[in-house]
Design a protein around this motif. Structure first.
Motif, PDB file in Angstrom:
ATOM      1  N   ARG A 199       0.724  -1.311  -0.012  1.00 30.51           N
ATOM      2  CA  ARG A 199       0.000   0.020  -0.047  1.00 30.51           C
ATOM      3  C   ARG A 199       0.992   1.300  -0.062  1.00 30.51           C
ATOM      4  NH1 ARG A 199      -4.895  -1.259   4.337  1.00 30.51           N
ATOM      5  NH2 ARG A 199      -5.699  -2.884   3.489  1.00 30.51           N
ATOM      6  N   GLU A 200       0.486   2.405  -0.640  1.00 32.50           N
ATOM      7  CA  GLU A 200       1.253   3.488  -0.805  1.00 32.50           C
ATOM      8  C   GLU A 200       0.785   4.407   0.532  1.00 32.50           C
ATOM      9  OE1 GLU A 200      -1.249   6.421  -3.407  1.00 32.50           O
ATOM     10  OE2 GLU A 200      -0.793   4.577  -4.727  1.00 32.50           O
ATOM     11  N   VAL A 201       1.844   5.061   1.105  1.00 29.85           N
ATOM     12  CA  VAL A 201       1.453   6.026   2.142  1.00 29.85           C
ATOM     13  C   VAL A 201       0.752   7.177   1.779  1.00 29.85           C
ATOM     14  CG1 VAL A 201       2.650   7.228   4.093  1.00 29.85           C
ATOM     15  CG2 VAL A 201       3.694   5.234   3.193  1.00 29.85           C
ATOM     16  N   LYS A 202      -0.336   7.629   2.603  1.00 28.74           N
ATOM     17  CA  LYS A 202      -1.238   8.707   2.316  1.00 28.74           C
ATOM     18  C   LYS A 202      -0.780   9.631   3.451  1.00 28.74           C
ATOM     19  CE  LYS A 202      -4.921   6.067   0.226  1.00 28.74           C
ATOM     20  NZ  LYS A 202      -6.624   6.057   0.567  1.00 28.74           N
ATOM     21  N   ARG A 203      -0.713  11.072   3.075  1.00 28.38           N
ATOM     22  CA  ARG A 203      -0.427  12.269   4.039  1.00 28.38           C
ATOM     23  C   ARG A 203      -1.642  13.003   4.085  1.00 28.38           C
ATOM     24  NH1 ARG A 203       5.109  14.996   3.388  1.00 28.38           N
ATOM     25  NH2 ARG A 203       4.102  16.250   5.253  1.00 28.38           N
ATOM     26  N   TYR A 204      -2.084  13.161   5.305  1.00 27.23           N
ATOM     27  CA  TYR A 204      -3.337  14.099   5.702  1.00 27.23           C
ATOM     28  C   TYR A 204      -2.507  15.053   6.380  1.00 27.23           C
ATOM     29  CZ  TYR A 204      -6.337  10.208   4.461  1.00 27.23           C
ATOM     30  OH  TYR A 204      -6.819   9.126   3.700  1.00 27.23           O
ATOM     31  N   LYS A 205      -2.952  16.618   6.168  1.00 27.52           N
ATOM     32  CA  LYS A 205      -2.596  17.525   6.720  1.00 27.52           C
ATOM     33  C   LYS A 205      -3.907  18.507   7.429  1.00 27.52           C
ATOM     34  CE  LYS A 205       0.336  21.673   6.781  1.00 27.52           C
ATOM     35  NZ  LYS A 205       1.028  22.556   5.930  1.00 27.52           N
ATOM     36  N   HIS A 206      -4.083  18.484   8.522  1.00 24.54           N
ATOM     37  CA  HIS A 206      -5.091  19.082   9.329  1.00 24.54           C
ATOM     38  C   HIS A 206      -4.781  20.825   9.244  1.00 24.54           C
ATOM     39  CE1 HIS A 206      -8.046  20.758  12.289  1.00 24.54           C
ATOM     40  NE2 HIS A 206      -8.285  19.623  12.384  1.00 24.54           N
ATOM     41  N   PRO A 207      -5.721  21.324   8.370  1.00 25.30           N
ATOM     42  CA  PRO A 207      -5.887  22.601   7.472  1.00 25.30           C
ATOM     43  C   PRO A 207      -5.635  23.685   8.967  1.00 25.30           C
ATOM     44  CG  PRO A 207      -8.022  22.045   7.360  1.00 25.30           C
ATOM     45  CD  PRO A 207      -7.022  20.604   7.806  1.00 25.30           C
ATOM     46  N   HIS A 208      -6.160  23.315  10.220  1.00 24.77           N
ATOM     47  CA  HIS A 208      -6.201  24.279  11.213  1.00 24.77           C
ATOM     48  C   HIS A 208      -5.095  24.348  12.125  1.00 24.77           C
ATOM     49  CE1 HIS A 208     -10.396  25.473   9.800  1.00 24.77           C
ATOM     50  NE2 HIS A 208     -10.548  24.026  10.244  1.00 24.77           N
ATOM     51  N   SER A 209      -4.699  23.106  12.346  1.00 27.85           N
ATOM     52  CA  SER A 209      -3.583  22.716  13.358  1.00 27.85           C
ATOM     53  C   SER A 209      -1.949  22.652  12.914  1.00 27.85           C
ATOM     54  CB  SER A 209      -3.598  21.632  14.182  1.00 27.85           C
ATOM     55  OG  SER A 209      -3.771  20.484  13.340  1.00 27.85           O
ATOM     56  N   GLY A 210      -2.355  22.119  11.451  1.00 30.65           N
ATOM     57  CA  GLY A 210      -1.080  22.065  10.716  1.00 30.65           C
ATOM     58  C   GLY A 210      -0.557  20.492  10.959  1.00 30.65           C
ATOM     59  N   GLU A 211      -1.262  19.596  11.811  1.00 33.78           N
ATOM     60  CA  GLU A 211      -0.676  18.522  11.969  1.00 33.78           C
ATOM     61  C   GLU A 211      -0.848  17.457  11.029  1.00 33.78           C
ATOM     62  OE1 GLU A 211      -1.548  14.944  15.358  1.00 33.78           O
ATOM     63  OE2 GLU A 211      -3.116  16.698  15.134  1.00 33.78           O
ATOM     64  N   ILE A 212       0.326  16.803  10.672  1.00 32.30           N
ATOM     65  CA  ILE A 212       0.127  15.768   9.420  1.00 32.30           C
ATOM     66  C   ILE A 212       0.338  14.400  10.165  1.00 32.30           C
ATOM     67  CG2 ILE A 212       1.742  14.963   7.728  1.00 32.30           C
ATOM     68  CD1 ILE A 212       2.989  17.781   7.663  1.00 32.30           C
ATOM     69  N   VAL A 213      -0.534  13.675   9.214  1.00 23.64           N
ATOM     70  CA  VAL A 213      -0.731  12.374   9.878  1.00 23.64           C
ATOM     71  C   VAL A 213      -0.349  11.343   8.431  1.00 23.64           C
ATOM     72  CG1 VAL A 213      -2.200  10.294  10.247  1.00 23.64           C
ATOM     73  CG2 VAL A 213      -2.441  12.294  11.494  1.00 23.64           C
ATOM     74  N   GLU A 214       0.651  10.479   8.657  1.00 21.64           N
ATOM     75  CA  GLU A 214       0.761   9.493   7.436  1.00 21.64           C
ATOM     76  C   GLU A 214       0.368   8.026   7.748  1.00 21.64           C
ATOM     77  OE1 GLU A 214       5.124   9.914   6.807  1.00 21.64           O
ATOM     78  OE2 GLU A 214       5.072  11.875   5.828  1.00 21.64           O
TER      79      GLU A 214
END
Length: 109
Positions: A68-83
């Protein structure tokens, strides 16, 4: 269950298994496998290699699966990134509960 009842049940199972063993001893297919030292899959592979290769186990198909490929999500308000490689991420689940799945998927980079 009493010891006597357990003993009788095991004795009955043993008798049934002995009957199955006797039936297998008289099986001509088993005798042929023992005589030639090959099972049906090996014979099929020898006679038609393309068919023998298509008969595979589930463990070999799992090894052929692409990672599976790694997906990156970035929270627009806090700037927190989840991979993550899947949707079973603690923070990602929290975000989806708070903001909704569609909104969180729009944060995918």
């Amino acid at each position: 269950m009493s010891k006597l009842a357990e003993f009788k049940a095991l004795e009955a199972q043993l008798a049934a298994q002995l009957q199955q063993l006797d039936a297998m001893k008289n099986d001509s297919g088993l005798k042929q496998e023992i005589e030639y030292g090959m099972n049906l899959r090996q014979v099929i592979t020898i006679l038609d290699p393309s068919k023998g290769a298509s008969v595979s186990t589930s463990s070999s198909t799992a090894a052929q699966r692409k990672p599976r490929e790694v997906k990156r999500y970035k929270h627009p308000h806090s700037g927190e990134i989840v991979e993550t490689k899947g949707g079973n991420h603690k923070i990602l689940k929290q975000w989806k509960q708070e903001h909704g799945s569609d909104v969180v998927e729009s944060w995918l980079q």
